[in-house]
Every structure is written in structure tokens, then in C-alpha cells.
Design an enzyme around this catalytic site. Structure first.
Site, mmCIF file in Angstrom:
data_model
loop_
_atom_site.group_PDB
_atom_site.id
_atom_site.type_symbol
_atom_site.label_atom_id
_atom_site.label_comp_id
_atom_site.label_asym_id
_atom_site.label_seq_id
_atom_site.Cartn_x
_atom_site.Cartn_y
_atom_site.Cartn_z
ATOM 1 N NE ARG A 71 -77.192 -108.763 -38.006
ATOM 2 C CZ ARG A 71 -78.266 -109.198 -38.659
ATOM 3 N NH1 ARG A 71 -79.446 -109.223 -38.058
ATOM 4 N NH2 ARG A 71 -78.178 -109.606 -39.895
ATOM 5 C CD GLN A 102 -79.753 -118.509 -47.060
ATOM 6 O OE1 GLN A 102 -80.436 -118.919 -46.137
ATOM 7 N NE2 GLN A 102 -78.661 -119.142 -47.458
ATOM 8 C CG HIS A 120 -83.513 -114.042 -45.832
ATOM 9 N ND1 HIS A 120 -82.653 -114.973 -45.281
ATOM 10 C CD2 HIS A 120 -84.562 -114.754 -46.325
ATOM 11 C CE1 HIS A 120 -83.156 -116.190 -45.448
ATOM 12 N NE2 HIS A 120 -84.300 -116.085 -46.085
ATOM 13 C CB CYS A 157 -93.023 -94.556 -39.460
ATOM 14 S SG CYS A 157 -93.700 -94.320 -41.113
ATOM 15 C CG ASN A 222 -70.385 -124.585 -44.803
ATOM 16 O OD1 ASN A 222 -69.760 -124.491 -43.757
ATOM 17 N ND2 ASN A 222 -71.624 -124.154 -44.943
ATOM 18 C CB ALA A 240 -66.584 -118.373 -48.837
HETATM 19 C C1 BJW Z 1 -68.336 -120.536 -43.705
HETATM 20 C C2 BJW Z 1 -67.334 -119.672 -43.293
HETATM 21 C C3 BJW Z 1 -66.363 -119.353 -44.243
HETATM 22 C C4 BJW Z 1 -68.673 -119.911 -41.622
HETATM 23 N N1 BJW Z 1 -66.438 -119.870 -45.468
HETATM 24 N N2 BJW Z 1 -68.364 -121.067 -44.915
HETATM 25 C C5 BJW Z 1 -89.684 -126.078 -43.945
HETATM 26 C C6 BJW Z 1 -89.177 -126.911 -42.961
HETATM 27 C C7 BJW Z 1 -88.937 -126.415 -41.667
HETATM 28 C C8 BJW Z 1 -89.208 -125.097 -41.335
HETATM 29 C C9 BJW Z 1 -89.719 -124.270 -42.303
HETATM 30 C C10 BJW Z 1 -89.953 -124.767 -43.580
HETATM 31 N N3 BJW Z 1 -90.427 -123.736 -44.345
HETATM 32 C C11 BJW Z 1 -90.486 -122.619 -43.577
HETATM 33 C C12 BJW Z 1 -90.067 -122.905 -42.329
HETATM 34 C C13 BJW Z 1 -89.973 -121.940 -41.182
HETATM 35 C C14 BJW Z 1 -88.734 -121.092 -41.208
HETATM 36 C C15 BJW Z 1 -87.537 -122.015 -41.171
HETATM 37 O O1 BJW Z 1 -86.880 -122.283 -42.158
HETATM 38 N N4 BJW Z 1 -87.212 -122.512 -39.989
HETATM 39 C C16 BJW Z 1 -86.097 -123.443 -39.813
HETATM 40 C C17 BJW Z 1 -84.935 -122.697 -39.119
HETATM 41 C C18 BJW Z 1 -86.555 -124.619 -39.026
HETATM 42 N N5 BJW Z 1 -88.699 -120.204 -42.373
HETATM 43 C C19 BJW Z 1 -89.340 -119.027 -42.375
HETATM 44 O O2 BJW Z 1 -90.000 -118.658 -41.412
HETATM 45 C C20 BJW Z 1 -89.274 -118.177 -43.620
HETATM 46 N N6 BJW Z 1 -90.563 -117.751 -43.985
HETATM 47 C C21 BJW Z 1 -91.492 -118.597 -44.463
HETATM 48 O O3 BJW Z 1 -91.257 -119.751 -44.710
HETATM 49 O O4 BJW Z 1 -92.711 -118.019 -44.665
HETATM 50 C C22 BJW Z 1 -93.805 -118.844 -45.024
HETATM 51 C C23 BJW Z 1 -95.049 -117.969 -45.008
HETATM 52 C C24 BJW Z 1 -95.893 -117.981 -46.096
HETATM 53 C C25 BJW Z 1 -97.036 -117.182 -46.090
HETATM 54 C C26 BJW Z 1 -97.326 -116.380 -44.996
HETATM 55 C C27 BJW Z 1 -96.488 -116.363 -43.888
HETATM 56 C C28 BJW Z 1 -95.335 -117.170 -43.905
HETATM 57 C C29 BJW Z 1 -88.478 -116.884 -43.358
HETATM 58 C C30 BJW Z 1 -87.066 -117.128 -42.984
HETATM 59 C C31 BJW Z 1 -86.393 -115.782 -42.661
HETATM 60 C C32 BJW Z 1 -84.985 -115.948 -42.129
HETATM 61 N N7 BJW Z 1 -84.521 -114.706 -41.596
HETATM 62 C C33 BJW Z 1 -83.159 -114.567 -41.133
HETATM 63 C C34 BJW Z 1 -82.968 -113.132 -40.589
HETATM 64 C C35 BJW Z 1 -82.889 -112.146 -41.767
HETATM 65 C C36 BJW Z 1 -82.734 -110.746 -41.311
HETATM 66 C C37 BJW Z 1 -81.426 -110.490 -40.605
HETATM 67 O O5 BJW Z 1 -80.328 -110.769 -41.129
HETATM 68 O O6 BJW Z 1 -81.498 -109.987 -39.504
HETATM 69 O O7 BJW Z 1 -82.245 -114.820 -42.196
HETATM 70 S S1 BJW Z 1 -82.674 -115.777 -39.897
HETATM 71 C C38 BJW Z 1 -81.013 -116.007 -40.502
HETATM 72 O O8 BJW Z 1 -80.868 -117.324 -41.070
HETATM 73 C C39 BJW Z 1 -80.904 -115.032 -41.694
HETATM 74 C C40 BJW Z 1 -80.081 -115.837 -42.656
HETATM 75 O O9 BJW Z 1 -80.216 -115.296 -43.950
HETATM 76 C C41 BJW Z 1 -80.638 -117.225 -42.479
HETATM 77 C C42 BJW Z 1 -79.736 -118.303 -42.965
HETATM 78 O O10 BJW Z 1 -78.545 -118.320 -42.262
HETATM 79 P P1 BJW Z 1 -77.159 -118.614 -43.010
HETATM 80 O O11 BJW Z 1 -76.875 -117.530 -43.957
HETATM 81 O O12 BJW Z 1 -77.172 -119.983 -43.539
HETATM 82 O O13 BJW Z 1 -76.118 -118.418 -41.813
HETATM 83 P P2 BJW Z 1 -75.707 -119.450 -40.650
HETATM 84 O O14 BJW Z 1 -75.050 -118.645 -39.586
HETATM 85 O O15 BJW Z 1 -76.816 -120.310 -40.253
HETATM 86 O O16 BJW Z 1 -74.619 -120.391 -41.327
HETATM 87 C C43 BJW Z 1 -73.347 -119.926 -41.725
HETATM 88 C C44 BJW Z 1 -72.651 -121.058 -42.459
HETATM 89 O O17 BJW Z 1 -71.423 -120.567 -42.958
HETATM 90 C C45 BJW Z 1 -72.325 -122.256 -41.567
HETATM 91 O O18 BJW Z 1 -72.687 -123.453 -42.255
HETATM 92 C C46 BJW Z 1 -70.805 -122.190 -41.387
HETATM 93 O O19 BJW Z 1 -70.218 -123.484 -41.297
HETATM 94 C C47 BJW Z 1 -70.398 -121.517 -42.672
HETATM 95 N N8 BJW Z 1 -69.166 -120.728 -42.610
HETATM 96 N N9 BJW Z 1 -67.551 -119.353 -41.960
HETATM 97 C C48 BJW Z 1 -67.436 -120.769 -45.750
HETATM 98 N N10 BJW Z 1 -65.332 -118.534 -43.905
HETATM 99 ZN ZN ZN Z 2 -95.772 -95.346 -41.196
#
Ligand code: BJW
Ligand code: ZN
Length: 251
Positions: A71, A102, A120, A157, A222, A240
Site C-alpha cells: 500500500r 479515516q 485512523h 524497533c 458516494n 468525489a
Molecule cells: C467512492 C468512489 C469515488 C468508491 N467517489 N465514492 C458499533 C457497531 C458495530 C461495530 C462497532 C461499533 N463500534 C465499534 C465497533 C467495532 C469496529 C467496527 O466498526 N466494526 C464494524 C466494521 C462492524 N470498530 C473498531 O474496532 C474501532 N475501534 C473501536 O471501536 O474501539 C473501541 C475500543 C475502546 C476501548 C478499548 C478498545 C477498543 C477501530 C476501527 C479501525 C478501522 N481501521 C481501518 C484500517 C486503518 C488502517 C489502514 O488503513 O490500514 O480503517 S479498517 C478500514 O475501514 C480503514 C478505513 O478507514 C475504514 C473505513 O473504510 P472506508 O474509508 O469507508 O472505505 P470503504 O472501502 O469501506 O468504502 C469506500 C466507499 O467509497 C464506498 O462506499 C464506495 O462506494 C465509495 N467510493 N469510489 C466517491 N470515486
Molecule cells: Zn521498541
């Protein structure tokens, strides 16, 4: 393009005292950075949900680092697209404008946006996986992108533990200061734009709902429907990189 929706949004943005933008991977798609979900989000046979976890890193750090190195190589070659550039210009014009992302790719900053709230983390920063406090910051282009460690192996590290990308994986808490800033901005804005996000991952996906609950106009940009769509006051269907400049042209 829905010209009525564009005009309505532009009018609301002109009179807004505060605007919040939340971006996801879709805004960088036209820069050639793959999104997470859908077919193009698959790397080899793995999905993001299988790789972006602390468990995946503990099990196979080399595999997780291979994904991140791949990536980084794509992002390193990518350039900000007209959507990123237009948002950077909008920030200059609005009285109060908060950009929450994000994305970990740093393309907003490279487009000229300031004070970006990176929920993130950033793929160009690494930190000690054991928590000794060591941080390797390669977010500025001058720092280059050479990680210590041979070939595809996970880099080490100085303390002897492994380095990990300074990003937020599933099950990990977001930085408290950053999410607090984003929540406060969402509660206090007049217009909230959710751009290129699948609105599936919390707590980020909750931000537009907070804004809507506080009376803001929520507009979704979107190419597809998302779980946010039924809650959005305006839906702009399209890319976008085309929609954001089209809004800017009407301001
Ligand atoms: C276009 C386009 C164009 C394409 N123009 N549009 C509540 C309910 C359910 C679950 C949970 C909840 N609260 C927490 C959770 C658990 C979990 C979660 O949400 N799970 C769900 C998936 C079910 N969340 C977490 O675990 C988070 N942490 C947390 O809640 O901690 C609590 C805690 C407290 C205390 C102690 C311990 C814990 C953390 C979430 C971290 C997400 N990480 C990632 C990886 C980041 C690093 C990396 O990049 O490698 O983040 S996963 C990935 O998803 C990344 C993104 O930022 C994130 C969101 O994705 P995004 O950006 O929306 O991308 P896509 O691919 O999904 O969508 C793209 C969109 O673009 C699509 O809609 C297309 O249609 C559109 N599109 N081309 C316009 N040209
Ligand atoms: Zn270290």
C-alpha cells in the site's frame, strides 16, 4: 449529476458558519489508491478485515507488513486528485471548516489541507509494537519511505521488538483527543459532508449521525448507497473528484 441537489448544498454551505467534512477511501480511489471493501479491496485473497487487526499482526507480522509495504508503494506513487485539491481550497473560504479523515494516505495534507484530523493514523508513521515509545515518522516526503528491515520482513524497533504501522486496527481505540475533536465539530456544524465512505466502521460512521441529530444538513457524496444514505438530507451520487469541484464552482 443532480444539479438541484448541488445548488441546494452550495446555498447551505454559503450561509454555514461551520462545515465538517468526513472522508473515506472513496476520495482517494481516483488517485489510484484501492478502497477497502468490494473486489478492488482484496489483496491477494485477504480482506482488510482479516489484515487490519492486532490478531493478524501477532499471528503473521511479515504478512501484515507486506500488505502495508504494498500500500505504501501505491500511495507513494499517487498524487492528490481534484477532490482533495478542491477540499483544500474550500477550507480557505469557509469561516470554520474541519476536515476529518479515516484515510491513512496523507493525500489531504499533500493537497494543502491543514489541521487534518486523522482518525485512523498515518501509514507513513511506524511505532514500537511493544510500546517502548519509539516512533519512526516518515510522513514528510523528505524523510523518504525506506523502512528498516530486509525485503518483506517486519521492521525492527531499536529496542528489539517489532515496529508496527501507526494506524488504528479493528478492536483498538482511536486517539481520544482526535475523536473528541471530531465529535465536537460534528455537534456544532451546520453542514456535514460524508465523502467516499461506506459508513460501516465505527466510531467514524457515527459522526454524520451526531451532526444530523444536532440539526446539521448531512450530505453524502458516494458512487453507491451506504447505511448512511437513508439518514442523509442530500445525496449526491457520483465520483468525489467530480462532485466536490462541482460544488466549489457553485459557491
Ligand atoms: C467512492 C468512489 C469515488 C468508491 N467517489 N465514492 C458499533 C457497531 C458495530 C461495530 C462497532 C461499533 N463500534 C465499534 C465497533 C467495532 C469496529 C467496527 O466498526 N466494526 C464494524 C466494521 C462492524 N470498530 C473498531 O474496532 C474501532 N475501534 C473501536 O471501536 O474501539 C473501541 C475500543 C475502546 C476501548 C478499548 C478498545 C477498543 C477501530 C476501527 C479501525 C478501522 N481501521 C481501518 C484500517 C486503518 C488502517 C489502514 O488503513 O490500514 O480503517 S479498517 C478500514 O475501514 C480503514 C478505513 O478507514 C475504514 C473505513 O473504510 P472506508 O474509508 O469507508 O472505505 P470503504 O472501502 O469501506 O468504502 C469506500 C466507499 O467509497 C464506498 O462506499 C464506495 O462506494 C465509495 N467510493 N469510489 C466517491 N470515486
Ligand atoms: Zn521498541
Amino acid at each position: 449529476m443532480d444539479l438541484d441537489a448541488l445548488d441546494t448544498l452550495a446555498a447551505r454551505m454559503r450561509s454555514a458558519a461551520a462545515i465538517v467534512v468526513l472522508t473515506g477511501a472513496g476520495i482517494s480511489a481516483e488517485s489510484g489508491v484501492p478502497t477497502f471493501r468490494g473486489q478492488d479491496g482484496l489483496w491477494r485473497r485477504y480482506s482488510a478485515a482479516e489484515l487490519a487487526t492486532p490478531e493478524a499482526f501477532s499471528r503473521d507480522p511479515d504478512l501484515v507488513w507486506q500488505w502495508y509495504r504494498w500500500r505504501r508503494s501505491l500511495i507513494g506513487r499517487a498524487i492528490p486528485n481534484p477532490g482533495h485539491l478542491s477540499l483544500a481550497r474550500l477550507q480557505e473560504r469557509a469561516a470554520r471548516f474541519d476536515l476529518v479523515t479515516q484515510n491513512v494516505d496523507g493525500l489531504h495534507q499533500r493537497a494543502g489541507s491543514a489541521a487534518v484530523i486523522e482518525l485512523h493514523g498515518n501509514i507513513w508513521r511506524s511505532r514500537c509494537a511493544r510500546g517502548c515509545g519509539f516512533v519512526l515518522d516518515e510522513t514528510t516526503p523528505a524523510a523518504g519511505s525506506e523502512l528498516p528491515g530486509e525485503g518483506g520482513a517486519a521492521p525492527a524497533c531499536p529496542c528489539g521488538a517489532l515496529l508496527r504501522p501507526d494506524v488504528v486496527w479493528f478492536g483498538e481505540p482511536l486517539d481520544e483527543g482526535r475523536i473528541d475533536l471530531a465529535v465536537r465539530a460534528a455537534r456544532n456544524c451546520d453542514v456535514f459532508l460524508a465523502i467516499g465512505t461506506s459508513a460501516l466502521v465505527y466510531p467514524a460512521a457515527g459522526l454524520p449521525l451526531i451532526a444530523a441529530g444536532a440539526g446539521a444538513l448531512v450530505a453524502e457524496i458516494n458512487v453507491d448507497d451506504t447505511p448512511l444514505t437513508p439518514h442523509a438530507g442530500l445525496v449526491l451520487r457520483g465520483k468525489a473528484a467530480e462532485m466536490i469541484p462541482a460544488i466549489e464552482a457553485r459557491l
